[in-house]
Write a protein that holds these residues in place. Structure first.
Motif, PDB file in Angstrom:
ATOM      1  N   THR A 167      36.374  36.826  33.311  1.00 27.08           N
ATOM      2  CA  THR A 167      37.507  38.037  33.998  1.00 27.08           C
ATOM      3  C   THR A 167      36.739  37.995  35.372  1.00 27.08           C
ATOM      4  OG1 THR A 167      37.340  38.880  31.724  1.00 27.08           O
ATOM      5  CG2 THR A 167      37.053  40.086  33.445  1.00 27.08           C
ATOM      6  N   LEU A 180      39.653  38.389  38.292  1.00 28.82           N
ATOM      7  CA  LEU A 180      40.542  39.813  38.879  1.00 28.82           C
ATOM      8  C   LEU A 180      40.547  39.442  40.723  1.00 28.82           C
ATOM      9  CD1 LEU A 180      39.095  42.019  36.328  1.00 28.82           C
ATOM     10  CD2 LEU A 180      41.027  41.134  36.493  1.00 28.82           C
ATOM     11  N   LYS A 181      39.149  38.848  41.039  1.00 32.90           N
ATOM     12  CA  LYS A 181      39.237  38.961  42.212  1.00 32.90           C
ATOM     13  C   LYS A 181      40.217  37.496  43.169  1.00 32.90           C
ATOM     14  CE  LYS A 181      34.396  40.611  42.059  1.00 32.90           C
ATOM     15  NZ  LYS A 181      33.219  40.682  42.097  1.00 32.90           N
ATOM     16  N   THR A 207      49.703  35.705  39.843  1.00 30.02           N
ATOM     17  CA  THR A 207      49.037  35.949  38.598  1.00 30.02           C
ATOM     18  C   THR A 207      51.012  36.135  37.694  1.00 30.02           C
ATOM     19  OG1 THR A 207      48.093  37.246  37.497  1.00 30.02           O
ATOM     20  CG2 THR A 207      49.020  38.112  38.632  1.00 30.02           C
ATOM     21  N   LEU A 228      48.314  39.449  34.655  1.00 33.32           N
ATOM     22  CA  LEU A 228      46.759  39.204  34.831  1.00 33.32           C
ATOM     23  C   LEU A 228      46.716  39.139  33.217  1.00 33.32           C
ATOM     24  CD1 LEU A 228      45.435  42.168  36.140  1.00 33.32           C
ATOM     25  CD2 LEU A 228      45.621  40.570  37.098  1.00 33.32           C
ATOM     26  N   ASP A 280      37.370  47.162  35.166  1.00 33.08           N
ATOM     27  CA  ASP A 280      37.772  46.139  36.420  1.00 33.08           C
ATOM     28  C   ASP A 280      38.852  46.239  36.075  1.00 33.08           C
ATOM     29  OD1 ASP A 280      34.926  46.780  37.478  1.00 33.08           O
ATOM     30  OD2 ASP A 280      34.443  44.125  36.854  1.00 33.08           O
ATOM     31  N   TYR A 281      39.267  45.874  34.912  1.00 35.84           N
ATOM     32  CA  TYR A 281      40.887  45.482  34.384  1.00 35.84           C
ATOM     33  C   TYR A 281      41.762  46.253  35.115  1.00 35.84           C
ATOM     34  CZ  TYR A 281      44.976  44.043  31.878  1.00 35.84           C
ATOM     35  OH  TYR A 281      46.159  44.205  31.473  1.00 35.84           O
ATOM     36  N   THR A 295      42.250  47.398  38.110  1.00 37.79           N
ATOM     37  CA  THR A 295      43.300  45.807  39.394  1.00 37.79           C
ATOM     38  C   THR A 295      44.258  46.280  39.039  1.00 37.79           C
ATOM     39  OG1 THR A 295      41.060  43.771  39.379  1.00 37.79           O
ATOM     40  CG2 THR A 295      43.168  43.484  39.360  1.00 37.79           C
TER      41      THR A 295
END
Length: 274
Positions: free
Chosen positions: A70, A74-75, A80, A83, A138-139, A142
């Motif tokens: 993950t 994400l980083k 994408t 996601l 975090d998801y 983002t």
């Protein structure tokens, strides 16, 4: 009967010992592979790191591996598809800054990893693993920043979900200066300025020289008409930002705060600076 139970226990002991040894060996191998994947990320070999993690846990059932997947997804993706699918590249150390990864172009998001679905399924199976809440926070943060997924939710709902998961993670000791900043920012964007203060302040406690938290605190204190605190944080942000563009932004906010202080000092009934 007791003699039979004792005999059965003696027969099972070697098997149990072998099972425990195997489990310990597998855990050690996983830890070694995770360290190797982390080293590949530090070397900016993002696609190689992803391939290693994919082989390590192809079905996304191991929380430790999924959490590292993950973070990588994400980083460090170059492209994408909402996601859910990602593209990565192996870079040389001096190729680009991490912030420039999205500008590379000509990539196809070919690695399937539907972040939200994977994390939510694992969370159902591991309800006490609050690192998964941190990852879901975090998801959603983002999602808001990239505006590249969850289009049907609406921005306010994305912020509410960000708050829910970060708050749960923080309540169980899973947080850092970035997650506290994101929590404060989510409250700020929802207009809940008082609620944003504590997360921003905690972010600064954890990383006192993080200029973005200082800048956003300045905005919040300006909204709350605490002009002295707003000015203090705007000054710190201007001093701490390393680049001219952000220094200019902080300087502009500082000028607005100074103007409000002058207005308050000359207008009875408005908050005045001491």
């Amino acid at each position: 009967m007791r003699r039979f139970v004792l005999l059965l226990s003696l027969l099972l002991l070697p098997w149990l010992g072998m099972a425990q040894t195997k489990a310990a060996s597998e855990a050690a191998a996983q830890a070694t592979a995770l360290r190797r994947a982390n080293q590949l990320v530090l070397e900016r070999h993002y696609e190689s790191a992803w391939k290693l993690l994919k082989v390590l846990d192809p079905l996304n059932v191991e929380p430790a591996v999924v959490l590292q997947k993950t973070e990588l997804a994400l980083k460090y993706y170059t492209d994408t598809d909402e996601l859910k699918r990602f593209a990565f590249r192996d870079l040389k150390l001096l190729d680009l800054s991490p912030d420039s990864l999205r500008q590379l172009g000509q990539d196809t998001a070919r690695y399937s990893f539907p972040v939200r679905q994977v994390l939510e399924k694992l969370q159902q199976q591991n309800p006490d693993n609050y690192k998964l809440d941190r990852a879901l926070g975090d998801y959603y943060f983002t999602v808001q920043q990239c505006d590249c997924a969850e289009q049907t939710l609406g921005e306010d709902e994305v912020f509410r979900r960000t708050i829910k998961h970060y708050q749960q993670a923080h309540d169980h000791g899973q947080g850092d200066y970035l997650s506290y900043f994101a929590l404060g920012y989510s409250y700020q964007r929802l207009g809940q300025f008082t609620e944003s203060l504590a997360p921003f302040e905690r972010s600064i406690q954890l990383r006192k020289n993080y200029p973005t938290s200082h800048l956003n605190l300045a905005f919040v204190y300006l909204e709350l008409k605490d002009f002295e605190k707003a000015r203090d944080h705007a000054r710190r942000a201007q001093r701490l930002f390393p680049d001219a563009a952000h220094k200019e932004d902080a300087g502009y906010l500082l000028s607005q705060i100074e103007e409000r202080i002058k207005t308050a000092a000359s207008s009875p009934g408005l908050p005045k600076a001491p």
